[in-house]
Write an enzyme that holds these catalytic residues in place. Structure first.
Site, short mmCIF file in Angstrom:
data_model
loop_
_atom_site.label_atom_id
_atom_site.label_comp_id
_atom_site.label_asym_id
_atom_site.label_seq_id
_atom_site.Cartn_x
_atom_site.Cartn_y
_atom_site.Cartn_z
N LEU A 102 12.22 18.24 -11.77
CA LEU A 102 12.55 17.91 -10.42
C LEU A 102 12.89 16.35 -10.32
CD1 LEU A 102 12.21 20.90 -7.76
CD2 LEU A 102 13.49 20.36 -9.23
N ASP A 103 14.31 15.96 -10.32
CA ASP A 103 14.64 14.33 -10.47
C ASP A 103 13.38 13.96 -8.89
OD1 ASP A 103 16.62 14.90 -12.12
OD2 ASP A 103 17.98 14.70 -11.00
N ILE A 104 13.12 12.79 -9.05
CA ILE A 104 12.53 12.27 -7.93
C ILE A 104 13.36 12.17 -6.24
CG2 ILE A 104 13.12 9.88 -8.56
CD1 ILE A 104 10.77 9.00 -7.36
N THR A 106 14.91 15.25 -5.25
CA THR A 106 15.19 16.05 -5.58
C THR A 106 13.81 16.95 -4.91
OG1 THR A 106 16.74 16.49 -7.13
CG2 THR A 106 16.11 18.22 -6.27
N HIS A 190 19.58 15.75 -15.38
CA HIS A 190 20.53 15.53 -14.13
C HIS A 190 22.14 16.59 -13.85
CE1 HIS A 190 18.22 12.63 -12.56
NE2 HIS A 190 19.26 11.16 -13.85
#
Length: 242
Positions: A102-104, A106, A190
């Site tokens: 998961l993105d930082i 998110t 993304h």
């Protein structure tokens, strides 16, 4: 059968050399008998290992559900940021890793394990494992936008995205006006941000609620984790077998 030093190095935060010192110092016992030989073989089904009189149970595979907070990276190590594995300390073993990323910025559901086969199958593009996210955007999603998301979109990759499912947060029991819930069957870089960006919208908040049949335990506060139940683990194994 497993070597005693291997058992302890995998089940504790000690290195193999540190573990050998513990054993030679007489701090380790098997079923009450002090053992000073690191290479002795132990049967996990019949014998119990103790370190300083505390049982050290052996588990081949472990599975944790984490409610990932924003600001933490989905990695095992990072020089600049706290990692999701750091959040599992002191229970984290050296072989644990996050299943996907998961993105930082998110939040939400992240599975951590040392079961490489299960992770591979859950992440395999051929499996099309569904993932549901709660999304907040800086605009209004129109009917035309929804249609684009659900038909598949060109976000600059070789292929169009697979059709998504777009629903209101209320459909998932969340408060009215909470946001949009979108379900995708891929894990492109993304991807959700790029999909909404293609529609001229900016994602301002993103939280994963589900992966396959595994739903985030909403009783977990951001940064908290727990082991999967036997039922949850079985659901994941059924999913990976598809």
């Amino acid at each position: 059968m497993i070597r005693l030093d291997k058992w302890l190095s995998e089940m504790t935060d000690g290195s193999r050399s540190e573990v050998k010192k513990w054993i030679k110092q007489g701090r380790v016992s098997i079923d009450g008998a002090v053992i000073r030989v690191p290479e002795i073989k132990v049967n996990p089904k019949r014998e119990c290992v103790y370190l300083d009189n505390e049982a050290v149970l052996y588990q081949k595979f472990v599975y944790y559900m984490l409610n990932k907070p924003a600001g933490v990276v989905s990695a095992t190590t990072d020089k600049e940021h706290q990692t999701v594995v750091d959040l599992l300390y002191p229970v984290a073993r050296k072989d644990i890793f996050p299943v996907g990323r998961l993105d930082i910025d998110t939040e939400g559901l992240l599975l951590l394990t040392n079961d490489g086969a299960l992770a591979h199958n859950l992440l395999s593009p051929r499996k099309h494992v569904e993932k549901t996210y709660l999304v907040h955007i800086d605009g209004t999603l129109t009917a035309e936008d929804k249609q684009c998301l659900e038909e598949g979109m060109d976000i600059g990759d070789e292929k169009l995205t697979l059709p998504a499912v777009v629903e209101s947060a209320e459909d998932f029991g969340l408060p009215a006006g909470e946001g949009i819930c979108i379900t995708i069957r891929e894990g492109r870089y993304h991807q959700i941000k790029r999909m909404f960006g293609k529609l001229g919208k900016t994602v301002v908040y993103l939280k994963r609620l589900r992966m396959g049949k595994l739903w985030l335990d909403e009783s977990l506060e951001p940064g908290q984790y727990r082991e999967l139940t036997a039922e949850e683990l079985e659901m994941l194994k059924v999913q990976q077998g598809k």
